[in-house]
Design an enzyme around this catalytic site. Structure first.
Site, PDB file in Angstrom:
ATOM      1  N   HIS A  82       0.842  -1.196   0.000  1.00 44.74           N
ATOM      2  CA  HIS A  82       0.000   0.000   0.000  1.00 44.74           C
ATOM      3  C   HIS A  82       0.876   1.244   0.000  1.00 44.74           C
ATOM      4  CE1 HIS A  82      -3.533   2.459   0.821  1.00 44.74           C
ATOM      5  NE2 HIS A  82      -2.718   3.179   1.570  1.00 44.74           N
ATOM      6  N   ASP A 161     -15.103   1.760   7.123  1.00 44.26           N
ATOM      7  CA  ASP A 161     -14.139   2.751   6.632  1.00 44.26           C
ATOM      8  C   ASP A 161     -14.781   3.661   5.588  1.00 44.26           C
ATOM      9  OD1 ASP A 161     -11.479   3.943   6.316  1.00 44.26           O
ATOM     10  OD2 ASP A 161     -11.700   3.146   4.290  1.00 44.26           O
ATOM     11  N   ARG A 168     -15.284  11.889   7.612  1.00 43.50           N
ATOM     12  CA  ARG A 168     -14.044  12.628   7.914  1.00 43.50           C
ATOM     13  C   ARG A 168     -13.796  13.692   6.861  1.00 43.50           C
ATOM     14  NH1 ARG A 168      -9.842   8.217   7.791  1.00 43.50           N
ATOM     15  NH2 ARG A 168      -8.359   9.911   8.061  1.00 43.50           N
ATOM     16  N   SER A 183      -7.797   3.536   9.087  1.00 41.27           N
ATOM     17  CA  SER A 183      -8.490   3.483   7.804  1.00 41.27           C
ATOM     18  C   SER A 183      -7.714   2.588   6.824  1.00 41.27           C
ATOM     19  CB  SER A 183      -8.632   4.908   7.255  1.00 41.27           C
ATOM     20  OG  SER A 183      -8.972   4.894   5.905  1.00 41.27           O
ATOM     21  N   LYS A 187      -8.380  -1.961   5.965  1.00 40.24           N
ATOM     22  CA  LYS A 187      -8.565  -2.509   4.619  1.00 40.24           C
ATOM     23  C   LYS A 187      -7.482  -3.548   4.309  1.00 40.24           C
ATOM     24  CE  LYS A 187      -8.892   1.790   3.271  1.00 40.24           C
ATOM     25  NZ  LYS A 187      -9.087   3.108   2.730  1.00 40.24           N
TER      26      LYS A 187
HETATM   27  N1  URA Z   1      -6.002   6.685   2.647  1.00 41.71           N
HETATM   28  C1  URA Z   1      -6.956   5.972   3.291  1.00 41.71           C
HETATM   29  O1  URA Z   1      -7.357   4.904   2.843  1.00 41.71           O
HETATM   30  N2  URA Z   1      -7.449   6.472   4.433  1.00 41.71           N
HETATM   31  C2  URA Z   1      -7.030   7.637   4.977  1.00 41.71           C
HETATM   32  O2  URA Z   1      -7.512   8.022   6.028  1.00 41.71           O
HETATM   33  C3  URA Z   1      -6.043   8.376   4.286  1.00 41.71           C
HETATM   34  C4  URA Z   1      -5.543   7.861   3.119  1.00 41.71           C
END
Ligand code: URA
Length: 421
Positions: A82, A161, A168, A183, A187
């Site tokens: 990621h 999320d 957010r 967050s 995932k």
């Molecule tokens: N990417 C995400 O998936 N979540 C965040 O809060 C910031 C960047």
């Protein structure tokens, strides 16, 4: 559970139990806790932070609101990667196939671009026919067959999320390290690969503007990954300048293909080898040095490119692009920005370059905008480079925009330089 008690505890920096956090997350996801109470708690987190234990509990609670993938059908070690995102970041398209060529499996779910940053899913969709929404069983069978597959994130993964991120975004609570960590990691944990490599970017084009904040986020994400039983490593890398020369969807696919076919050996190639080696080391393929050699060989032998070609075909895409990049979308209009005098580049503002690319049609201002896959920028400049009067600094491309006046002004304002004779 009393939501007000939970909000008040975080407001007063009193630690929440895992049960309290779990109840808050599931209540918000199923709609029994309203947006205004969740927003209030998120703001308290933004201001006061969370302990590591609370962040771990939040991440696991978010993961458990949806499906956790079963990757047991894949024999090889699985690894997920990621990047916290940035301008020109096409590394997943390069290092996924490299890692797969070295015997690990990279099944990955990615996102779309929003604002000045790009998204891997949009880049892949610039390849004619590539289906980013394969059902999960087909996605896993492609990953099993070639070692590499990318689809867009399914609705079943981490519904908490999705809802929390939207809230957010509209309540000024995005920039909190524990919230960003939970967050992203919820995932990644729902994806359930054996190993996770995180590339945390810092600089003008990144979420984390400073190296120090990027290190804090990296450490926290590693801690959460390890607490969940994963082999997890976070690299911290520079996004103060765009990554590579090309920005924009098809242009970035072209650059990734140039690297995989051995035509390009610059800074981006070196970063990709470094990240791929981190992945391979994490997956137990050898020491870092041995893994660098393996990664470089995967490119020089053409094996990594073969894997990408096969993956694209299995996704229904036109895999001929791997051997002929002119089959990628080509812009109707282009504009070369030339140096008015001899200059040496001293800085490039990634965020402004990303915004210029957006103006050309390569990105979205709001999530339903349609992207011009051919649009973007090819940079002929990097920090420290000398450019003579009349030489091209960068070229802008677009199909939806033929008047480059504003975009070229913005692009030029992103460059700092000194004159030289
Ligand atoms: N990417 C995400 O998936 N979540 C965040 O809060 C910031 C960047």
């Amino acid at each position: 559970m009393n939501v007000l008690d939970i909000i008040n505890k975080t407001k007063r920096k009193i630690k929440l139990s895992a049960e309290e956090i779990g109840a808050l997350v599931s209540g918000f996801t199923d709609g029994s806790i309203p947006d205004y109470q969740m927003a209030s708690w998120l703001m308290a987190v933004c201001i006061n932070g969370l302990t590591d234990d609370e962040t771990i509990a939040l991440t696991l609670a978010m993961r458990d609101t949806g499906e956790v993938l079963d990757l047991s059908c894949i024999e090889n070690t699985t690894i997920d990667k990621h990047s916290t995102g940035g301008v020109g970041d096409k590394t997943s398209l390069v290092i996924g196939p490299i890692a797969a060529a070295c015997g690990v499996c990279v099944p990955k779910m990615s996102g779309r671009g929003l604002g000045h940053t790009g998204g891997t899913i949009d880049k892949l969709e610039s390849i004619s026919g590539y289906d980013t929404e394969l059902p999960v069983d087909r996605f896993l069978s492609v990953a099993k067959e070639t070692g590499f597959s990318i689809i867009s994130q399914t609705e079943e993964l981490c519904p908490a999320d999705k809802k929390m991120y939207a809230l957010r975004n509209s309540t000024g609570t995005v920039d909190s390290i524990p919230l960003i960590c939970s967050s992203i990691m919820s995932k990644k944990l729902a994806m359930n690969a054996d190993c996770i490599l995180l590339d945390v970017k810092y600089g003008s084009g990144a979420f984390m503007k400073t190296y120090e904040d990027a290190c804090k986020l990296a450490l926290l994400m590693e801690r959460v990954g390890k607490a969940a039983g994963k082999r997890c490593r976070a690299a911290v890398t520079d996004m103060s300048v765009p990554l590579g020369n090309n920005i924009g969807n098809a242009l970035e696919v072209k650059e990734a293909l140039d690297i995989l076919s051995g035509r390009s050996k610059g800074t981006l190639y070196r970063l990709c080898i470094e990240l791929a080696a981190e992945m391979l080391e994490l997956a137990g393929k050898g020491t870092n040095e041995e893994c660098r050699t393996l990664a470089a060989e995967a490119v020089s032998s053409g094996k990594a490119l073969d894997i990408l070609e096969k993956t694209i075909a299995l996704h229904g895409g036109d895999s001929r692009v791997c051997r002929d990049t002119s089959l990628l979308p080509q812009a109707r209009f282009s504009y070369e920005i030339k140096a008015a005098e001899d200059m040496k580049i001293t800085a490039i503002n990634s965020e402004e370059i990303g915004m210029t690319s957006l103006m050309l049609g390569a990105g979205r201002v709001s999530k339903d905008d349609v992207i011009d896959m051919s649009a973007g920028i090819v940079m002929n400049c990097e920090v420290g480079k000398r450019i003579g009067e009349g030489e091209t600094i960068m070229t802008l491309y677009s199909t939806v925009c033929s008047d480059f006046t504003e975009a070229s002004q913005r692009a030029l304002s992103a460059i700092e330089f000194v004159k030289f004779r």
